[in-house]
Design an enzyme around this catalytic site. Structure first.
Site, PDB file in Angstrom:
ATOM      1  N   PRO A   1       0.834  -1.220   0.000  1.00  0.00           N
ATOM      2  CA  PRO A   1       0.000   0.000   0.000  1.00  0.00           C
ATOM      3  C   PRO A   1       0.866   1.266   0.000  1.00  0.00           C
ATOM      4  CG  PRO A   1      -0.659  -1.535   1.737  1.00  0.00           C
ATOM      5  CD  PRO A   1       0.656  -2.003   1.209  1.00  0.00           C
ATOM      6  N   GLU A   2       0.459   2.255  -0.807  1.00  0.00           N
ATOM      7  CA  GLU A   2       1.173   3.528  -0.817  1.00  0.00           C
ATOM      8  C   GLU A   2       0.258   4.599  -0.234  1.00  0.00           C
ATOM      9  OE1 GLU A   2       3.783   4.154  -4.026  1.00  0.00           O
ATOM     10  OE2 GLU A   2       4.013   2.025  -4.411  1.00  0.00           O
TER      11      GLU A   2
ATOM     12  N   LYS B   1       2.026   6.929   5.227  1.00  0.00           N
ATOM     13  CA  LYS B   1       1.472   5.586   5.118  1.00  0.00           C
ATOM     14  C   LYS B   1       1.034   5.039   6.479  1.00  0.00           C
ATOM     15  CE  LYS B   1       5.044   4.401   2.216  1.00  0.00           C
ATOM     16  NZ  LYS B   1       5.837   3.450   1.408  1.00  0.00           N
TER      17      LYS B   1
ATOM     18  N   ARG C   1      15.180  -1.802  -2.306  1.00  0.00           N
ATOM     19  CA  ARG C   1      13.825  -1.897  -2.864  1.00  0.00           C
ATOM     20  C   ARG C   1      13.937  -1.949  -4.384  1.00  0.00           C
ATOM     21  NH1 ARG C   1      10.210   0.568   0.634  1.00  0.00           N
ATOM     22  NH2 ARG C   1       8.587  -0.127  -0.792  1.00  0.00           N
TER      23      ARG C   1
END
Ligand SMILES: [Zn+2]
Length: 262
Positions: free
Chosen positions: A2-3, A51, A250
């Site tokens: 989720p962003e 977030k 990432r």
């Protein structure tokens, strides 16, 4: 993962379901809060910060949760069966007379005094979808480390809060920037950050995330999760690699033609 836009929408929905109501059931299934019961306490509001999710209660406390990789809050009409995962994946249950909010796979569940929320979210940079979004401050924080790659700087929530690997990849494609370009060599940094904010804002009212303007499956992104496939603009094959600080690597995606190496 989720962003910021997904978290923002989750909190909007949670706020609509819970705010102004009294909890009729509260289970916080983490060891340090196992004996904490907020039943009978009113929910003031649910807001996002980057977030992070913040549930503010009338008793002066805030429940802080975070999705990390695959956590989620699901809302069910009271009496309906829950369908967000396995029973053992439930970390929190907050119910009112009308709704059950169930938090699945939440790696962060903690209670802090509302007056001390800064201890859990104070490190964050300007929130891209916050009412106090501050473009100048976000740019200032990123520029403070000119030798760092723009790819790492955009993911660092201390610079600006809300961007994850999807928006990083898409934003850098749209700006023609290779992810490893040093911040000091990004000529239009202010424009890059502004565009990033616009991408999240454009997607915040829906669960689907599209940067191409096309919501159809497989057409919603330019480079994200499309390694080996042809670039939508030039047909060059999309590349991918993992990079970042040790232990926090990432995955990035880019078109070597549209986003030339620095
Ligand atoms: Zn291309």
């Amino acid at each position: 993962m989720p962003e910021g836009d997904t978290v923002w929408l989750s909190c909007r929905r949670l706020n609509a379901a819970l705010a102004g109501h009294v909890l009729t059931r509260c289970e916080l299934r983490v060891p340090q809060l196992a004996t904490t019961d907020l039943t009978g306490v009113g929910v003031r509001e649910v807001v996002s910060r980057g977030k992070h999710q913040l549930f503010r209660f009338a008793n002066g406390y805030t429940l802080h949760t975070h999705f990390r990789m695959d956590g989620t809050w699901r809302i069910f009409r009271h009496g309906r069966s829950w369908s967000g995962g396995q029973e053992f994946q439930i970390r929190a249950v907050l119910a009112t007379a009308e709704h059950d909010a169930v938090g699945y796979r939440l790696p962060v569940v903690e209670l802090v005094r509302t007056a001390e929320e800064h201890t859990v979210v104070g490190h964050l940079g300007p929130d891209l979808l916050g009412p106090d979004w501050d473009l100048d401050e976000a740019v200032r924080r990123i520029e403070a480390q000119p030798d760092r790659t723009i790819g790492e700087a955009l993911l660092d929530q201390r610079n600006l809060a809300g961007i994850g690997t999807l928006y990083r990849a898409e934003l850098l494609f749209l700006q023609g920037l290779h992810p490893r370009t040093p911040v000091g060599r990004v000529a239009n940094l202010r424009r890059v950050v502004q565009r990033g904010q616009q991408l999240l804002a454009a997607n915040r009212w829906r669960w689907e995330q599209s940067t191409t303007g096309d919501l159809r499956q497989g057409r919603s992104h330019y480079v994200f999760e499309r390694p080996g496939q042809p670039c939508r603009r030039c047909r060059t094959r999309i590349l991918t690699e993992e990079f970042g600080p040790r232990g926090q690597e990432r995955r990035s995606y880019w078109c070597p033609h549209c986003q030339p190496a620095p």
